[in-house]
Design a protein around this motif. Structure first.
Motif, PDB file in Angstrom:
ATOM      1  N   LYS A  69       4.486   5.101   2.664  1.00 43.80           N
ATOM      2  CA  LYS A  69       4.980   6.464   2.940  1.00 43.80           C
ATOM      3  C   LYS A  69       5.022   6.777   4.427  1.00 43.80           C
ATOM      4  CE  LYS A  69       3.681   9.089  -1.098  1.00 43.80           C
ATOM      5  NZ  LYS A  69       2.549   9.869  -1.583  1.00 43.80           N
ATOM      6  N   THR A  70       4.103   6.188   5.186  1.00 42.30           N
ATOM      7  CA  THR A  70       4.072   6.510   6.619  1.00 42.30           C
ATOM      8  C   THR A  70       5.161   5.767   7.404  1.00 42.30           C
ATOM      9  OG1 THR A  70       2.508   4.783   7.264  1.00 42.30           O
ATOM     10  CG2 THR A  70       1.552   6.874   6.548  1.00 42.30           C
ATOM     11  N   ASN A 100       0.844  -1.198   0.000  1.00 42.54           N
ATOM     12  CA  ASN A 100       0.000   0.000   0.000  1.00 42.54           C
ATOM     13  C   ASN A 100       0.883   1.254   0.000  1.00 42.54           C
ATOM     14  OD1 ASN A 100      -1.484   2.282   1.473  1.00 42.54           O
ATOM     15  ND2 ASN A 100      -3.128   0.875   0.973  1.00 42.54           N
ATOM     16  N   ARG A 101       0.808   1.980  -1.130  1.00 41.84           N
ATOM     17  CA  ARG A 101       1.648   3.160  -1.319  1.00 41.84           C
ATOM     18  C   ARG A 101       1.581   4.154  -0.150  1.00 41.84           C
ATOM     19  NH1 ARG A 101       3.592   4.928  -6.199  1.00 41.84           N
ATOM     20  NH2 ARG A 101       3.051   3.218  -7.560  1.00 41.84           N
ATOM     21  N   GLU A 102       0.362   4.414   0.314  1.00 40.20           N
ATOM     22  CA  GLU A 102       0.181   5.414   1.383  1.00 40.20           C
ATOM     23  C   GLU A 102       0.791   4.918   2.684  1.00 40.20           C
ATOM     24  OE1 GLU A 102      -0.804   8.457   0.786  1.00 40.20           O
ATOM     25  OE2 GLU A 102      -0.865   7.684  -1.278  1.00 40.20           O
TER      26      GLU A 102
END
Ligand code: SAH
Length: 367
Positions: free
Chosen positions: A175-176, A170-172
């Motif tokens: 990022k986290t 999951n890209r998002e």
């Protein structure tokens, strides 16, 4: 009375996989375990394969928010094993019938580093040839993101498998848990480079990350399928106290008993969907449950990675808190593990590489 055999366990769509992963009825979980076990036997047989794990350097240029050896953790004593220490550990594996090793380290792309790893692989391949291992030890690398030219050099040196976890598809979420400079796209591109180079490619994710949902885990499995990967090494996320990834009380997080259950269901779901790949029962599983690795095997895993890192260095290679087996010598590790594998009715196949049947079948269908 409910006949559980009447329930149908489906894993053909994202929603069905997500609901399988969130199953918490013990009877249903047992049914899923049995199905995964049958698929394992049918596609891979019952053998368990060892990869002696040599963590040879904890120097890392990356700064992953979850990882104990991240660049910014100033509390870590940085070390590099010498060439002799690496080769000796590998030869111990060959002598003790472990058909394969994994060389793992922090991330480093310098020319000196790649030269060093190439030389280590060449030396190990040459010196581990014996009657039992006519082609020497199988060598898997786990040394992060590199250029295609460097992957090609490492392959030419004799390594034939490579592990690079996507951590989450999951890209998002990616990022986290990573700084801006570490991109999801580059990680995916590296997996493609590895495939083009000819490696058997392994990837994997962590589960129980803050913000991660069952749907995201189902997407991870579909990502593995889409990438046509050959091997999987996954494990629960375990907090390291001097890393920035803190639990946010308001975010969905899988933890406690659920984390073990989800870990095992992830293995089972991957076995059901991907069928003939190799799946490791990882050390992180044992951290959350003393018999976690054995449970992993009974839910469809077929690879175990005994620790070979010299004991003195292990406390400097703590990716997460409470990493087990910090004091066990390689001899103790060997005996303990074969008993653990035996305890779930399985048997270690010594002196075999234990390559992914999936990779072999892909090769056969091309010819
Ligand atoms: N530098 C190499 C090896 C990294 S360590 C690479 O990038 O591939 C191997 C794996 O340990 C990572 O891919 C990650 O999934 C896992 N790991 C790191 N920190 C962890 C933590 N806190 N809990 C659980 N697994 C962790």
């Amino acid at each position: 009375m409910v006949n559980i055999m009447n329930y149908e366990i489906k894993y053909d769509t994202r929603d069905n996989i997500a609901s399988l992963l969130s199953e918490n009825n013990p009877k249903q979980v047992e049914l899923i375990r049995k199905m995964a076990h049958d698929v394992l036997l049918e596609n891979c047989g019952s053998g368990v394969y060892y990869r002696g794990l040599i963590e040879f350097s904890n120097r890392c240029v990356s700064d992953c928010y979850y990882c104990g050896i991240r660049r910014s953790n100033a509390d870590v004593n940085r070390f590099d094993l010498t060439m002799d220490e690496i080769v000796d550990s590998a030869l111990w594996c060959a002598k003790n019938g472990y058909g394969s090793i994994v060389l793992q380290s922090g991330e480093n792309s310098s020319r000196d580093f790649i030269d060093f790893v190439c030389r280590a692989v060449e030396t190990i391949k040459k010196r581990s040839v014996s009657e039992e291992l006519p082609n020497g030890l199988g060598v898997t690398l786990c040394i992060g993101e590199q250029s295609e030219a460097d992957y090609a050099r490492l392959f030419a040196a004799g390594a034939h498998r490579y592990l690079l976890r996507i951590e989450t598809s999951n890209r998002e979420l990616f990022k986290t848990i990573h700084p801006e400079a570490q991109s999801f796209d580059n990680r995916v591109e590296c997996l493609r480079r590895l495939k083009r180079t000819g490696f058997q490619v392994g990837t994997g994710v962590m589960y129980g990350l803050p913000g991660q949902t069952y749907q995201m885990l189902a997407d991870d499995i579909l990502f593995f399928k889409g990438m046509d990967i050959d091997m999987l090494g996954m494990g629960p996320y375990i907090r390291h106290s001097s890393t920035p990834l803190k639990k946010n009380e308001n975010q969905f997080i899988i933890e406690g008993d659920d984390l073990l259950r989800v870990s095992l269901l992830m293995i089972a779901a991957c076995r059901l969907v991907l069928k003939d790949i190799n799946i490791a029962a990882t050390t992180a599983l044992q951290t959350i449950d003393p018999t976690g690795r054995e449970k992993g095997l009974s839910f469809g895993a077929n690879v175990v990675m005994p620790q070979l890192t010299p004991v003195d260095y292990r406390k400097s290679y703590l990716l997460y808190d409470n990493k087990p087996c910090q004091e066990d010598t390689k001899e103790e590790c060997k005996n303990c593990l074969s008993a653990r594998v035996g305890s779930v009715g399985r048997e270690v196949h010594y002196n075999e590489w234990g390559d992914s049947p999936h990779f072999k079948r892909k090769g056969e269908s091309k010819n």
